[in-house]
Every structure is written in C-alpha cells, then in structure tokens.
Design an enzyme around this catalytic site. Sequence first.
Site, PDB file in Angstrom:
ATOM      1  N   HIS A  54      20.181  44.255  36.674  1.00  0.00           N
ATOM      2  CA  HIS A  54      21.329  44.659  35.855  1.00  0.00           C
ATOM      3  C   HIS A  54      21.354  43.868  34.552  1.00  0.00           C
ATOM      4  CE1 HIS A  54      22.813  41.016  37.814  1.00  0.00           C
ATOM      5  NE2 HIS A  54      23.656  40.895  36.812  1.00  0.00           N
ATOM      6  N   ASP A  56      24.267  42.116  32.124  1.00  0.00           N
ATOM      7  CA  ASP A  56      25.687  41.758  32.187  1.00  0.00           C
ATOM      8  C   ASP A  56      26.423  42.528  31.085  1.00  0.00           C
ATOM      9  OD1 ASP A  56      25.089  40.052  34.269  1.00  0.00           O
ATOM     10  OD2 ASP A  56      24.957  38.273  32.997  1.00  0.00           O
ATOM     11  N   HIS A 111      18.137  41.294  34.287  1.00  0.00           N
ATOM     12  CA  HIS A 111      17.848  40.233  35.254  1.00  0.00           C
ATOM     13  C   HIS A 111      18.276  40.646  36.653  1.00  0.00           C
ATOM     14  CE1 HIS A 111      21.931  39.624  33.744  1.00  0.00           C
ATOM     15  NE2 HIS A 111      22.221  39.007  34.884  1.00  0.00           N
ATOM     16  N   ARG A 121      21.773  29.861  48.484  1.00  0.00           N
ATOM     17  CA  ARG A 121      21.747  29.554  47.049  1.00  0.00           C
ATOM     18  C   ARG A 121      23.114  29.810  46.440  1.00  0.00           C
ATOM     19  NH1 ARG A 121      20.592  32.907  42.538  1.00  0.00           N
ATOM     20  NH2 ARG A 121      20.156  31.603  40.737  1.00  0.00           N
TER      21      ARG A 121
HETATM   22  C1  OGA Z   1      25.514  37.545  37.712  1.00  0.00           C
HETATM   23  C2  OGA Z   1      24.099  37.185  37.925  1.00  0.00           C
HETATM   24  C3  OGA Z   1      22.473  35.650  38.791  1.00  0.00           C
HETATM   25  C4  OGA Z   1      22.369  34.472  39.693  1.00  0.00           C
HETATM   26  O1  OGA Z   1      26.394  36.899  38.329  1.00  0.00           O
HETATM   27  O2  OGA Z   1      25.760  38.488  36.920  1.00  0.00           O
HETATM   28  O3  OGA Z   1      23.252  37.844  37.386  1.00  0.00           O
HETATM   29  O4  OGA Z   1      21.391  33.765  39.550  1.00  0.00           O
HETATM   30  N1  OGA Z   1      23.810  36.114  38.678  1.00  0.00           N
HETATM   31  O5  OGA Z   1      23.249  34.289  40.540  1.00  0.00           O
HETATM   32 NI    NI Z   2      24.096  39.049  35.834  1.00  0.00          NI
END
Ligand code: OGA
Ligand code: NI
Length: 198
Positions: A54, A56, A111, A121
């Site tokens: 996605h 952001d 990402h 995590r």
């Molecule tokens: C988000 C995201 C990535 C992560 O919260 O939008 O892409 O590493 N998080 O948690």
């Molecule tokens: Ni994100």
Amino acid sequence: MDDISMNILELLGMSLGVGQKYFREFFQKQDSIMRLNYYPPCQKPDQTLGTGPHCDTVSLTILYQDDNVSGLEVQVDGKWHSIPPKPNAFVVNIGDTFMALSNGIYKSCLHRAVVNNQHPRKSMAFFLCPSIDKIIKPPHELVSIEQKYERIYPDFTWKSLLNFTQTCYRADMNTLDAFINWLRGNNVFPNNGTVTRQ
Ligand code: OGA
Ligand code: NI
C-alpha cells in the site's frame, strides 16, 4: 513528532523551490494520527503479509521500528527491498497527500510489512496529515501551463480522502487514482458527507 515533521517539511519546501516556510504554514494546523502496529509471529510467514502492499494516504509517515526485528519492505523498480530497523532512526515515507501537494513531483512510496515465524514485531507510525478541511492543492510554483507542470490532481480535502478509505476503499497501491476517479464521478459519500470537487 511535530518538530521533526516541521523540519522535514522545511527541507521538502526548499527542495521544491517553494521556500522553507511554505509547508510549515500549510501544516500549521494538523489532524495527524499515531498508529501502533503489532505483528505476532506466524507459523507460515511465506503465506501471509503483516500489512499488504500500500501507499500511505497521509502526507508524511515517520515510522519507528522495533530495534531487532525486520519486516518493512519498500518497492523500487518492481522489486521489494527490506528496510531493516536502525536504532535511534526513523523511516520517513512520502504519502499520497504530499504527492498531490507537490503536483506529483514527490512520489508516494509503495511498501508492505512481512512477518516471521519467531519474533513478534512492533512499529510505531506518526502520520502527518493536514487539517481535516484544508484544500489540498499544489503551490502555484509547481503548476504551470507548460505540459511538464500541468496540474495532475484536482482539489480535494483530507477529510474526503480519509472518508473514502474508511467507507468505501481499503488503502492499497492505487488509492489516490481510485479516489480521484471516484471524486470526478460523484460528489456525495455513502454516509452523506460532501466532498470538494474541482
Ligand atoms: C503502516 C505501515 C509498516 C510497518 O502502518 O502504514 O506501513 O513496518 N507500517 O509496520
Ligand atoms: Ni504504510
């Protein structure tokens, strides 16, 4: 987070030639969001994703990752690259709203987050967002009648994009295009909130 994002906005403004103060003023009032992510270990990590691919929808994301556990990946030229955590470092991503604000010059970053079968995590994201009713429109320096700087996105408000992702579209890699198409075809949300059209 406010201070950090303002400093980053100053650099972005300078890099775009609109001056140090432009984005600082644009984001003087904000409706920013903080999100805490928790990804438990998964027995079959190759069959799932913590967070699917996605972009952001916000303006900037400032992400802090769990010191010892990787998971974040960004796509560059069609390939996924891991961005391992570094102690005392943040990851800064451009989001859809800043892409629109820079008239497409800065690109929203695609990402995702993968999981593993051993360690939980955690990550913490600060999402810089404009004030909810602020009109998202690039500064005139970034728009000209020349083909190169033609206006790419119509005016919209952060409220309308936020409503879109919360009522009718789950954020993915095409959110901004889907939103703009939707905006051009409609002017009323399912929940009767009105949106700003060009
Ligand atoms: C988000 C995201 C990535 C992560 O919260 O939008 O892409 O590493 N998080 O948690
Ligand atoms: Ni994100």
